[in-house]
Write a protein that holds these residues in place. Structure first.
Motif, short mmCIF file in Angstrom:
data_model
loop_
_atom_site.label_atom_id
_atom_site.label_comp_id
_atom_site.label_asym_id
_atom_site.label_seq_id
_atom_site.Cartn_x
_atom_site.Cartn_y
_atom_site.Cartn_z
N SER A 1 -5.47 -16.51 3.97
CA SER A 1 -5.90 -15.33 4.71
C SER A 1 -4.92 -14.93 5.80
O SER A 1 -4.93 -13.78 6.26
CB SER A 1 -7.28 -15.59 5.33
OG SER A 1 -7.22 -16.72 6.19
N SER A 2 -4.09 -15.84 6.20
CA SER A 2 -3.11 -15.51 7.24
C SER A 2 -2.05 -14.56 6.76
O SER A 2 -1.34 -13.94 7.55
CB SER A 2 -2.48 -16.80 7.77
OG SER A 2 -1.83 -17.48 6.73
N SER A 3 -1.87 -14.44 5.47
CA SER A 3 -0.86 -13.51 4.92
C SER A 3 -1.56 -12.54 3.99
O SER A 3 -2.49 -12.91 3.27
CB SER A 3 0.22 -14.30 4.16
OG SER A 3 -0.34 -15.04 3.10
N PRO A 4 -1.14 -11.26 4.00
CA PRO A 4 -1.80 -10.26 3.15
C PRO A 4 -1.51 -10.52 1.69
O PRO A 4 -0.44 -11.00 1.33
CB PRO A 4 -1.20 -8.95 3.61
CG PRO A 4 0.14 -9.31 4.18
CD PRO A 4 -0.05 -10.66 4.79
N PRO A 5 -2.47 -10.22 0.80
CA PRO A 5 -2.22 -10.37 -0.64
C PRO A 5 -1.22 -9.32 -1.12
O PRO A 5 -0.96 -8.33 -0.45
CB PRO A 5 -3.58 -10.17 -1.27
CG PRO A 5 -4.34 -9.37 -0.28
CD PRO A 5 -3.85 -9.72 1.08
N PRO A 6 -0.62 -9.50 -2.28
CA PRO A 6 0.37 -8.54 -2.79
C PRO A 6 -0.25 -7.16 -2.99
O PRO A 6 -1.41 -7.03 -3.38
CB PRO A 6 0.81 -9.16 -4.12
CG PRO A 6 0.48 -10.59 -4.00
CD PRO A 6 -0.76 -10.67 -3.16
N GLU A 7 0.53 -6.09 -2.71
CA GLU A 7 0.11 -4.71 -2.91
C GLU A 7 0.13 -4.39 -4.39
O GLU A 7 0.84 -5.02 -5.15
CB GLU A 7 1.03 -3.77 -2.13
CG GLU A 7 1.00 -3.94 -0.61
CD GLU A 7 -0.34 -3.53 -0.03
OE1 GLU A 7 -1.02 -2.71 -0.64
OE2 GLU A 7 -0.69 -4.11 1.03
N PRO A 8 -0.67 -3.28 -4.81
CA PRO A 8 -0.58 -2.83 -6.21
C PRO A 8 0.83 -2.40 -6.54
O PRO A 8 1.54 -1.82 -5.71
CB PRO A 8 -1.57 -1.69 -6.28
CG PRO A 8 -2.54 -1.95 -5.17
CD PRO A 8 -1.74 -2.59 -4.06
N VAL A 9 1.23 -2.64 -7.76
CA VAL A 9 2.59 -2.37 -8.19
C VAL A 9 2.61 -0.97 -8.84
O VAL A 9 1.79 -0.68 -9.72
CB VAL A 9 3.06 -3.44 -9.19
CG1 VAL A 9 4.46 -3.13 -9.67
CG2 VAL A 9 3.00 -4.81 -8.56
#
Length: 1732
Positions: free
Chosen positions: A611-619
């Motif tokens: 949770s400390s890092s954002p998940p990958p954005e849609p490609v």
């Protein structure tokens, strides 16, 4: 015929049932009659019956026991009744005292065996009186003896039951053989002697000697002398009718009046001396005292003998030729011989009674001398003097050698074995591999780091151990009780092994896998995320656990510092399909990323941790429209080109995509240029600074005591010697190392960061290291301290004996003695060291006086004559002269001259010198001469002479008779001794012997066969012999030789089989899966001289080693580049679509953990797996449907069948325009076995050969095998195919079995047998010479096999090679030897009693039996005991008798005859051997024959006698035929030949009887001797004498009925059954009318028939087994017996008929047989066998 005869005999042998009934009836009648008679006499019908005595019972051993028996009252009919019916007064006792035997009675009681009585013939014992029989070898007999149990101590009789408790009673009788009478056998006569007279009538004699004495009642010896009268011629003058005869000397006696006269004379002299003594002054008295002392020493005053001089006389008579005595005046006047002489009065040896027995010399049994002795002493009071009787040798050594005589007796009551000797061993030495390597190749013995099979040794010694403990040093606690070593010869039994094989474990090297990929940048400790620095890690695993644990492996973790670490991150799993924006059918859109949260190890965790890092954005993505350009998906990123980055090097990754369809001109999206079809990005951007922990000090340090564990150590110290004594610790140093740089110094920071202990707990260094702390190895670990082991040694052995030896001068020779001790346990772990001195040596104590004794002789006393009053009446006697006797004193001295007890000289000195001798006091008329002077010196050897002289004394110088130099020579001359010697070799060469100094100890302290010191140059020896000028053997030193000729020789060294070194391993036979690899050796040199044999070689002399190997199927992979741009072959310029071709490059590359790294040759990759390099397909046109590339084929379901299929799919990238459709997105094909469908199986290889460590030569190794995966078409594939198969849902029973196979053991231990060479002991010391002197003496030495060879070690030499011999130095054989007896001397008279003499001379020989040797100086025999052929009683003179003329006398004894065995030739019967000598009678006057003495003979037993036969021989060559008896050695004898049927004059038979065993009868007919039958020729003449066979009934113990042939003269041969065995040989003899049979013997030849009929009564002995065969269980005969009997009866009738026809013409041709030629019977015997 045999069956019928057997049936007849069987019928005769079986008693009928009626006979048995009759016998039983008679017995019952007799019993009833006896009972009735007793009743009529008034006696009671009841009587007491008793049972056997029971076992002796009691609480104490000995006579205090008791035993009982049953007693009951019985009726005469046999039934039991009440006790009251019997007479109570006659009731037997039911209890009695007995002797209760215990085990310890065995030492007190024993059987006493009496002597065997006289052998009694069996016939006399059976029938009451001996039967006359013809003896042939002997008659069977039985002899008995008495056997009883006695008490050992006093021989008192005891009950037999006591001895029977321990040992069965010995037999009381045994079979014996009564020998046949042996007649006296004498030799042939000697030639006739000359006539006893020269004129007138005399006698000639011829004599013969006895060869075999009469034995066992044989005929006495015939006359040994034959006389014959002779007349040489008439006498011309008067015959000498008278002769002077000297009688024997009378016994020595003392004069009757000698004692009284001497006493009176001495009394008078004594008074005068005493009266005169007072007159002398002191000086004169002192001189007189010294003279008396000197005279006393010269007198014989020893208390052991008293010499008295007496006298003896003899008579001289005149004899007529007829033997009558006449007056002395009739004999021819001559000087009369001496009739009286002095003599020594004989005295017998006298001893005291025996003293009491002394204590036993032993109190327990000693294996070296198991018997003890006790002694008793008696003293000698008087030694023998003159001809007195010697001391009785009973209980002594046979000769009087000491004043105290001892007798030794064995001790009977020695305590049982308490101490015994046993082998002990030291501890095994450390295991050493170099010992084996040195056996194989000395150059390899210095290698280090060796392991595997080796040898360890120990010492073996003998000690005296306590039998009651039976315990030796089994643990360390008892090893301080080591026993003192003793001589090894005291120990019996097998010697423990001195060496054994051992094993040094070979260290296992650590093996690790390749490095894994670098992990993400992460914190060292996710729990403490302070700071912004982190590490990227890569790891590798241990694939082979090393010896000593993982600490001996290289580092397993490497680290790279990095920035922005994180413990958790999002990981892309997949991308969803592209969804166009605005929900349109095509155009720009996005792809949703499907992610998961993973930790630094790549493991999925809870998403909250990321949770400390954002998940990958849609490609963002693009959905092409029907007229747009269509691109494929991006390929995966390639592997990074670099593992790290620097200023000059950066890592790059690349991915590509391709154009699948072009746009449709206007209105469609254009295809990008080629650069847009490829993307490149940086990778592995971290710096190339890799860090890891490294152990700087190597392995762990030594185990040292841990101070913190001192209390624990104290509590455990009590158990010292049992396991670990205490706990300690080990340390090592760990540093941080930068790869390719070295140690990294720590950076000091604040205390709040962390604290680390570098080496010691009390030194703190604060720093932040570039190496992560997590994988840091430990620097301290606990360990176990081994216990200290002190040196343990045996006590010193006893000092070796110190024998005292003396040189020729009588001085003691200095010697040394030594003692040693052995190390049982060497020190270790800091224990007490062993002392350096293991062997001590010291000088022996040299006695002041060399032990030895000698006789000292004193001056001869005055010659003592016979008293004048006894000889004054003798003619010619003079008072002051004549023959006499003188004595002297003898004393005992030590070698230094001091006085010693005379008993010591009697024990240890040579023979005592003579104490008396004859002497002569010269008369006035006698010639007196001085003694001989010494010989003059020699002027030259061998050619010169030397002389000695003597002179006349006094009046003798003037006497003419004394001047006669013939009678009284005044000088003697002899040749000077010659010192010329000749040396020459003798005998064979010895074995080749290595020099003593060249033998070296091997590593094991023992000889190893083939050791360099056991071969090479040696020497062989040949004995040298030295002869003097007279060809007499002398010492070799006379020839300046040490006794040998030496010659160099070579002992060939063993050469082992030599092979080359191992070749390199071949490449694995398979590039995928399991295969084999091979290496080989080839033969360089074959073995010889007993070298180590070669292993088994193939036909080209090579030996192979094959091991399995495994190749990684993914080691080499095909790598394909992206497809090229389509090349459309049918180009539509507008559409740019249609059929086209794409190409790409395919390379074979080495695969690593980071991916393919470099290109290799294509053959290394599997050609079947090579991807396509080109493909043809249709390029879609605009508005056509566009699909992506086909996905992978699905897996066929198992089993592979045509009904199953597989499929692949594709999806639509661009939808078609209206009116057009997309092709199928699914492709199917049937599954076909081994085409697109495969089964997979595990395959396990065979075991490899035993693999050893590179530093091992033998011992424990490992066998390996491989497990791989095999496809159903036989191709090896990656193991993952089998693993994936077993993880699938389809599991059959077969698959389960395969799954179990996967768990099979891949490694097993094995052993390579160590090539141990044969190990031999040291050569023993040279043995004593086989002969004390002579030419043929040999010395031997041997060595034994300590350890036999093992494996391919050098074999042991042959048995003969373990012995060596060399000749002994040749020494002359000296011996005392008598000269021949002189003629009988009777002084100056003609006949009578005289003396004969012989000399004792020293002879030398070479020890062989050839020749009697040569005479040498007596000094050479001075060291020998005065004995001749072992006889210590030396006789140099003896009385003899010289016959007077006309006297009849006995000759001297003949020589002993040769040793003759009293035996029966060919029968194996021997009654011992004997030899005999005899004295024949010689006569001179026919008138005196009646006065002749009886002839004499005497015999003595001997050994090795020859067994002779005696046969009659005849000869027709002379005018008068001769018949004589001859012994089998060709000697003609009288006696010995059989008395019956002696050959007579064969001249009366025509033709003469020349056939063997034939003789001419009184009727002039040739007949055969007893035991032979005549075989006639067709003309009726005797052709030959054939032996008559007889059949013998075998004993019940014989295995088969063997028909033996013997002589009919004596069918009763002695039995061969030993006493005590069952069965006995019986012979056919008349017995009972119901057993008579009639046998006929028929001899039929062509044209003649000779019929011999003889009726013989034959005794048939019924054997018990025959009755059981021929009768049924109810006692009746079986049916076949009747049939056999009937057949035998018919056959008998047939035989009688044939006999009648054959004997129809019984006439003999012109002669008749004499009655004394008895018909020879054919005696048959039946053995009871049914197949006869």
């Amino acid at each position: 015929m045999g069956l019928g005869w057997r049936g007849a005999v069987g019928t005769l042998r079986i008693r009928t049932e009626g006979s048995w009934h009759l016998l039983v009836t008679l017995l019952l009648f007799c019993g009833f009659w006896e009972a009735h008679t007793q009743t009529d006499d008034g006696k009671s019908v009841y009587f007491w019956e008793t049972g056997p005595w029971g076992r002796c019972m009691g609480s104490d051993c000995g006579p205090g026991g008791s035993q009982s028996r049953a007693v009951w009252c019985a009726h005469v009919d046999g039934w039991t009744t009440l006790h009251t019916n019997c007479d109570q007064g006659q009731r037997p006792s039911n209890q009695r005292n007995c002797f209760r035997v215990c085990d310890w009675h065995k030492d007190l009681y024993d059987w006493k065996l009496g002597a065997w009585n006289e052998c009694v013939p069996v016939s006399a014992r059976t029938f009451g009186a001996p039967r006359p029989f013809t003896c042939s070898g002997g008659e069977e007999g039985i002899q008995t003896r008495e056997v009883g149990c006695i008490l050992k101590s006093d021989g008192a009789p005891a009950e037999d039951a006591i001895c029977e408790y321990f040992e069965p009673k010995p037999r009381l009788e045994q079979a014996c053989l009564i020998p046949c009478p042996q007649d006296c056998v004498v030799s042939e006569y000697s030639p006739w002697t000359s006539c006893s007279k020269t004129c007138g009538t005399g006698l000639r004699n011829r004599v013969r000697s006895v060869l075999v004495p009469p034995l066992f009642g044989g005929a006495i010896c015939p006359n040994l002398t034959e006389f014959q009268s002779c007349k040489p011629g008439p006498c011309t003058g008067p015959e000498g009718m008278y002769s002077l005869r000297v009688g024997p000397w009378s016994p020595c006696a003392l004069p009757q009046v000698r004692t009284a006269r001497q006493v009176k004379r001495r009394k008078g002299k004594g008074q005068g001396l005493r009266e005169r003594a007072g007159v002398k002054d002191p000086e004169t008295r002192e001189l007189i005292q010294k003279k008396r002392t000197r005279n006393r020493l010269n007198r014989q005053e020893s208390p052991f003998w008293d010499i008295q001089v007496g006298y003896q006389t003899r008579d001289v008579t005149c004899l007529h030729r007829n033997g009558s005595a006449v007056g002395r005046n009739l004999c021819t006047p001559r000087e009369l011989p001496l009739t009286i002489q002095s003599c020594v009065l004989p005295k017998d040896c006298q001893v005291t009674d025996w003293a009491e027995w002394g204590p036993c010399s032993k109190t327990c049994v000693d294996p070296e001398s198991p018997r003890g002795y006790r002694t008793r002493i008696r003293q000698v009071l008087q030694f023998l003097v003159g001809e007195g009787a010697e001391c009785s040798p009973a209980g002594g050594d046979g000769a009087v050698r000491t004043s105290k005589r001892r007798r030794a007796a064995m001790c009977h009551k020695i305590r049982r074995l308490k101490w015994f000797y046993t082998w002990r061993t030291t501890e095994w030495s450390d295991c050493r591999v170099d010992s084996l390597l040195s056996q194989q190749d000395r150059r390899r013995s210095n290698q280090t780091g060796l392991c595997g099979g080796g040898l360890q040794t120990r010492e073996v010694y003998c000690v005296q151990a306590n039998a009651e403990l039976l315990k030796y040093l089994n643990d360390l606690k008892e090893k301080d009780k080591a026993s003192r070593p003793v001589q090894n010869k005291l120990c019996e039994g097998p010697i423990p092994n001195r060496s054994q094989l051992c094993q040094i474990p070979c260290p296992i090297d650590c093996e690790v896998s390749p490095w894994g990929a670098w992990g993400p940048c992460t914190f060292e400790n996710c729990e403490d995320q302070a700071g912004k620095k982190g590490f990227k890690l890569r790891k590798r695993q241990i694939t082979n656990e090393p010896t000593g644990g993982p600490g001996n492996c290289p580092h397993l973790v490497e680290a790279v510092p990095c920035d922005e670490p994180s413990c958790y991150e999002w990981q892309l799993v997949s991308l969803d399909p592209c969804v166009p924006d605005d929900e349109g059918p095509c155009g720009s859109g996005t792809q949703i990323a499907q992610v998961q949260c993973v930790n630094s190890n790549g493991e999925e965790v809870e998403k909250d941790l990321c949770s400390s890092s954002p998940p990958p954005e849609p490609v963002p993505c693009e959905v092409p429209c029907s007229r747009d350009c269509v691109l494929s998906d991006w390929t995966p990123w390639s592997t990074c080109s670099q593992t790290c980055s620097s200023k000059t090097i950066e890592g790059k990754q690349m991915r590509t995509r391709s154009i699948l369809a072009y746009n449709a001109g206007e209105g469609g999206a254009l295809c990008p240029n080629s650069s847009a079809l490829q993307e490149v990005r940086n990778c592995n951007e971290h710096a190339c600074t890799v860090y890891h922990w490294q152990i700087s000090t190597g392995p762990w340090g030594p185990c040292t005591e841990d101070p913190s564990a001192s209390s624990l150590n104290t509590s455990m110290g009590v158990r010292a010697g049992r396991g670990p004594c205490s706990m300690g610790m080990q340390t090592r140093k760990v540093i941080c190392v930068r790869v390719n740089v070295g140690q990294v110094p720590p950076k000091k920071e604040s205390r709040e960061n962390f604290v680390e202990n570098v080496e010691h707990r009390d030194i703190l260094v604060f720093y932040r290291c570039l190496c992560p702390d997590g994988p840091r190895p430990s620097t301290v670990r606990p360990c176990q301290l081994p216990c200290k082991k002190d040196c343990i040694m045996t006590p010193f052995s006893d000092w070796t004996p110190c024998p005292v030896t003396c040189d020729a001068a009588g001085n003691a020779v200095k010697r040394k003695q030594s003692r040693k001790r052995l190390i049982i346990q060497p020190p270790s772990n800091g224990g007490q060291e062993c002392p350096e001195v293991l062997e001590e040596e010291r000088d022996c104590e040299v006695p002041k006086i060399c032990p030895g004794f000698r006789w000292k002789t004193h001056k001869w006393r005055k010659c003592q004559l016979v008293p004048w009053f006894l000889r004054q009446d003798r003619p010619g006697a003079q008072e002051t002269c004549g023959p006499g006797l003188q004595t002297r004193a003898v004393s005992c001295r030590q070698l230094d001259g001091t006085q010693a007890d005379i008993g010591e000289c009697l024990k240890f000195a040579k023979t005592m010198p003579a104490i008396t001798q004859r002497c002569q006091l010269p008369c006035q008329d006698d010639c007196q001469l001085t003694n001989w002077s010494k010989f003059s010196s020699c002027t030259a050897d061998c050619v010169g002479v030397r002389t000695r002289k003597r002179a006349l004394i006094g009046r003798s110088k003037k006497k003419d008779k004394c001047k006669n130099t013939q009678m009284y020579p005044l000088s003697e001359t002899q040749y000077c001794p010659c010192d010329k010697y000749n040396a020459q070799p003798v005998g064979n060469w010895s074995d080749c012997i290595l020099p003593e100094g060249g033998r070296a100890e091997s590593v094991l302290g023992m000889k190893v066969q083939g050791d360099i010191k056991e071969c090479g140059q040696g020497y062989r020896y040949q004995a040298m012999v030295c002869y003097d000028q007279d060809n007499r053997l002398v010492e070799t030193s006379r020839c300046n030789s040490h006794g040998y000729i030496e010659e160099a020789c070579i002992i060939p060294c063993p050469s082992d089989c030599k092979l080359s070194e191992w070749s390199n391993w071949s490449r694995c036979s398979k590039s995928c899966g399991s295969g084999v690899k091979v290496r080989s050796k080839w033969l360089r040199e074959k073995p010889y001289n007993g070298g180590r044999p070669c292993p088994k070689l193939d036909h080209i002399n090579q030996v192979y080693e094959v091991v399995p190997c495994q190749s990684d199927c993914n080691q080499y992979v095909w790598v394909a580049e992206p497809w090229s741009v389509w090349k459309v072959s049918n180009v539509d310029l507008k559409e740019n679509c249609g059929e086209g071709v794409q190409t790409r490059k395919v390379r074979c590359m080495l695969n690593t953990i980071d991916g393919p790294s470099e290109s290799v040759e294509d053959y290394l990759c599997d050609p079947e797996e090579m991807p396509l390099g080109a493909r043809e397909s249709r390029l879609p046109c605009p508005e056509d449907c566009v699909l992506n590339d086909w996905g992978p084929w699905s897996r066929c379901s198992l089993p592979c069948t045509r009904t199953n299929s597989r499929m692949r799919t594709a999806y639509t990238l661009r939808s078609p325009s209206v009116g057009r459709e997309c092709p199928d997105t699914t492709d199917k094909e049937p599954c076909s076995l081994n085409l697109n469908c495969f089964n997979y199986f595990y395959n396990i290889t065979d075991w490899s050969t035993c693999q050893l460590s590179p530093n091992a030569v033998c011992g424990s190794g490992i066998k390996t095998r491989m497990l791989d995966c095999v496809r159903s078409d036989g191709k090896s594939v990656d193991i993952k195919f089998c693993e994936e198969l077993h993880l699938s849902s389809f599991i059959s029973l077969h698959m389960l079995q395969l799954n179990l196979e996967k768990k099979w053991q891949m490694n097993i231990s094995c052993v390579v047998e160590c090539p141990v060479n044969c190990q031999l002991s040291e050569w023993s010391a040279w043995s004593e010479c086989s002969q004390t002197c002579g030419l043929e003496g040999k010395m031997w030495r041997r060595r034994s096999v300590v350890q036999a060879s093992q494996g391919d070690g050098r074999p042991c030499p042959a048995q003969m090679e373990q012995w060596q011999w060399k000749p002994c130095p040749v020494r002359p054989c000296y011996r005392w030897q008598y000269s021949p007896w002189s003629e009988c001397r009777v002084e100056s008279v003609v006949c009578g009693h005289g003396m004969r003499y012989r000399n004792l001379s020293c002879f030398v020989s070479d020890g062989s039996n050839d020749g009697e040797g040569s005479s040498v100086d007596e000094e050479l025999c001075s060291s020998l005991e005065l004995a001749v052929d072992g006889d210590k009683k030396i006789r140099l003179k003896e009385a003899c008798t010289l016959p007077c003329p006309g006297e009849c006398y006995l000759m001297e004894w003949s020589d002993w005859s040769s040793c003759v065995s009293i035996c029966v030739k060919g029968a194996g019967v021997d009654f011992g051997s004997v030899q005999v000598r005899s004295r024949a009678v010689l006569a001179q006057e026919p008138e005196n024959l009646q006065l002749c003495p009886d002839q004499a003979w005497e015999s003595q037993p001997c050994t090795g006698g020859e067994c002779y036969e005696y046969k009659w021989f005849s000869s027709l060559n002379s005018t008068r035929p001769l018949t004589w008896c001859q012994r089998s050695d060709g000697l003609n004898v009288t006696g010995g030949c059989p008395p019956m049927n002696p050959p007579v004059d064969n001249s009366s038979c025509d033709p003469p009887c020349l056939m063997p065993k034939a003789f001419c009868s009184e009727a002039g007919i040739c007949m055969c001797e007893e035991g032979f039958t005549e075989v006639l020729s067709p003309t009726g003449q005797l052709d030959q004498c054939a032996p008559i066979p007889i059949l013998e009934i075998p004993t019940a113990g014989d295995k088969k009925g063997d028909v033996k042939t013997s002589r009919a003269i004596n069918p009763t041969l002695p039995t061969t059954i030993l006493p005590g065995r069952t069965g006995r040989t019986w012979y056919l003899q008349p017995y009972g009318p119901e057993h008579f049979l009639l046998f006929y013997f028929i001899t039929v030849r062509s044209k003649s028939c000779f019929c011999l009929l003889r009726k013989e009564m034959v005794r048939l002995i019924i054997e018990p087994d025959f009755y059981s065969v021929s009768s049924r269980s109810d006692g009746k005969l079986k049916m076949w017996v009747y049939g056999v009997a009937a057949g035998a009866f018919v056959l008998l009738i047939f035989i009688v008929s044939m006999i009648y026809l054959a004997c129809k013409k019984p006439k003999r041709p012109q002669r008749q047989r004499q009655q004394n030629n008895r018909l020879k019977p054919l005696t048959l015997a039946y053995d009871g066998d049914t197949d006869m």
